[in-house]
Design a protein around this motif. Structure first.
Motif, PDB file in Angstrom:
ATOM      1  N   GLN A 193       1.832   1.900  15.267  1.00 57.81           N
ATOM      2  CA  GLN A 193       2.102   0.950  15.596  1.00 57.81           C
ATOM      3  C   GLN A 193       1.312  -0.335  15.266  1.00 57.81           C
ATOM      4  O   GLN A 193       1.834  -1.371  14.826  1.00 57.81           O
TER       5      GLN A 193
ATOM      6  N   LEU B 137       1.220  -0.907  11.610  1.00 61.45           N
ATOM      7  CA  LEU B 137       2.439  -1.631  11.068  1.00 61.45           C
ATOM      8  C   LEU B 137       2.373  -3.215  11.203  1.00 61.45           C
ATOM      9  O   LEU B 137       2.523  -4.250  10.460  1.00 61.45           O
ATOM     10  N   GLU B 138       1.994  -3.481  12.552  1.00 61.72           N
ATOM     11  CA  GLU B 138       2.045  -4.987  12.915  1.00 61.72           C
ATOM     12  C   GLU B 138       0.752  -5.670  12.145  1.00 61.72           C
ATOM     13  O   GLU B 138       1.238  -6.730  11.841  1.00 61.72           O
TER      14      GLU B 138
ATOM     15  N   LEU C 215       1.702  -5.950   8.350  1.00 60.60           N
ATOM     16  CA  LEU C 215       2.730  -6.946   8.006  1.00 60.60           C
ATOM     17  C   LEU C 215       2.154  -8.533   8.147  1.00 60.60           C
ATOM     18  O   LEU C 215       2.363  -9.379   7.388  1.00 60.60           O
TER      19      LEU C 215
ATOM     20  N   ASN D 282       7.752   4.311   7.062  1.00 57.38           N
ATOM     21  CA  ASN D 282       8.174   3.068   7.673  1.00 57.38           C
ATOM     22  C   ASN D 282       7.564   1.763   7.420  1.00 57.38           C
ATOM     23  O   ASN D 282       7.962   0.648   7.376  1.00 57.38           O
ATOM     24  N   LEU D 283       6.108   2.105   7.084  1.00 57.02           N
ATOM     25  CA  LEU D 283       5.376   0.637   6.554  1.00 57.02           C
ATOM     26  C   LEU D 283       5.653   0.321   5.306  1.00 57.02           C
ATOM     27  O   LEU D 283       5.850  -0.827   5.183  1.00 57.02           O
TER      28      LEU D 283
ATOM     29  N   LYS E   2       8.561   0.337   3.866  1.00 56.83           N
ATOM     30  CA  LYS E   2       9.807  -0.033   4.145  1.00 56.83           C
ATOM     31  C   LYS E   2       9.933  -1.371   4.620  1.00 56.83           C
ATOM     32  O   LYS E   2      10.359  -2.401   4.048  1.00 56.83           O
ATOM     33  N   ALA E   3       9.226  -1.744   5.674  1.00 56.03           N
ATOM     34  CA  ALA E   3       8.718  -2.658   6.244  1.00 56.03           C
ATOM     35  C   ALA E   3       8.073  -4.050   5.442  1.00 56.03           C
ATOM     36  O   ALA E   3       8.482  -5.046   5.209  1.00 56.03           O
TER      37      ALA E   3
ATOM     38  N   ARG F 147       8.341  -3.659   1.955  1.00 61.26           N
ATOM     39  CA  ARG F 147       9.397  -4.199   0.972  1.00 61.26           C
ATOM     40  C   ARG F 147      10.290  -5.153   1.537  1.00 61.26           C
ATOM     41  O   ARG F 147      10.507  -6.004   0.537  1.00 61.26           O
ATOM     42  N   LEU F 148      10.295  -5.307   2.755  1.00 59.99           N
ATOM     43  CA  LEU F 148      11.258  -6.285   3.191  1.00 59.99           C
ATOM     44  C   LEU F 148      10.597  -7.831   3.108  1.00 59.99           C
ATOM     45  O   LEU F 148      11.467  -8.675   3.129  1.00 59.99           O
TER      46      LEU F 148
END
Length: 321
Positions: free
Chosen positions: A234, A237-238, A241, A272-273, A275-276, A278-279
């Motif tokens: 987590q 990820l944060e 990004l 998940n990382l 995908k995030a 890519r967004l």
């Protein structure tokens, strides 16, 4: 030691001392060294907010850790130069504030615990008081009955002409309760500080183990090291990004060379990382996938078909350029 001043004022304001003593009333208190006195919560200086202090020049009233009448008002005092750690200083100050509360409430059963009111403030009396405390402290901690009595007799000998045996044992009961309280508060503060240090170290370790390193032409590197659990993933990820967004990263190489093993949960966190990222417009490449990692992935049925992969970081960088 001055960095303790604001912290002690904050803690004494924020802590509900009524948890320890019903209807507790906070008297004035002061910390001092050989040059200055830092006075809190004294009615003579009521224009000073509760969390700040008045600085006065040291005088001979401020000797030892005890309770005195300063300008006619009970004031708990503690010598900052006797303590290197915050917990010890805070504990002794709370101990003396306990006696200040007793004095305000006119609790006559504790009169001789108040050095500055009961005894004249001289170096000789301070030394006697220190000897009293040392003997009572040793009696409190001693488990052997004969040795416990030995320390109590030494304490009694300091007041052989003025104190009854009943009063001595009443004092002993009081000192047991007072030490229990001081130890409890010390442990609370020590645990709190230890927890804060551990949390800060964990945060630092997480930051060092997942940095986004800028290379060139809006290309960056994220080297992953060790196991990636739920909490760490987590944070990664944060943090990733945010850093990619701030640094304007367009291509990110996620290097797995430092990852010892991989399982279904870890793979899902990596997906998940990706995908995030890519967004927010960041293209990713997984590099450093060692043969044993790839074998484990196949055995677990993990699919990397939606993510570009290379065996080395050099190949990943070449594919971008």
């Amino acid at each position: 030691m001055n960095h303790f001043l604001n912290r002690i004022a904050k803690d004494l304001t924020n802590k509900n001392l009524e948890r320890y003593w019903p209807n507790f009333e906070l008297v004035a208190y002061a910390l001092y060294d050989k040059n200055s006195v830092f006075l809190f919560n004294h009615p003579r200086y009521n224009q000073v907010p509760l969390k700040t202090y008045k600085i006065l020049k040291w005088d001979k009233q401020f000797v030892g850790n005890t309770l005195i009448l300063f300008d006619g008002y009970p004031t708990a005092i503690a010598d900052m130069e006797l303590y290197d750690d915050y917990e010890g200083l805070f504990s002794i100050l709370v101990h003396e504030l306990f006696h200040g509360n007793q004095y305000i409430k006119e609790e006559k059963r504790f009169p001789d615990e108040i050095l500055g009111i009961t005894y004249p403030l001289t170096k000789e009396n301070v030394e006697i008081r220190n000897r009293e405390r040392k003997n009572l402290y040793n009696a409190l901690l001693e488990t052997h009955i004969s040795k416990k009595k030995h320390y109590l007799k030494k304490f009694i000998s300091l007041h052989s002409n003025e104190v009854s045996v009943d009063k001595i044992f009443m004092w002993y009961d009081i000192i047991v309760k007072a030490f229990d309280l001081s130890i409890y508060i010390f442990i609370q503060e020590y645990h709190k500080n230890t927890q804060e240090q551990l949390n800060a170290q964990k945060e630092l370790i997480n930051e060092l183990s997942s940095p986004v390193i800028m290379l060139q032409n809006k290309v960056a590197l994220l080297p992953l090291v060790g196991d990636i659990g739920t909490v760490k993933s987590q944070f990664i990820l944060e943090n990733t990004l945010q850093q990619c967004s701030e640094k304007g990263v367009e291509h990110l190489c996620i290097d797995l060379l430092g990852v010892a093993t991989i399982d279904t949960m870890m793979a899902q966190e990596i997906f998940n990382l990706v995908k995030a990222l890519r967004l927010i417009g960041v293209q990713t490449i997984l590099s450093g996938i060692r043969p044993e990692i790839s074998q484990t992935a196949i055995r677990l049925g993990l699919s990397f078909e939606h993510v570009k992969t290379t065996s080395s970081l050099a190949q990943a960088l070449n594919s971008i350029s």
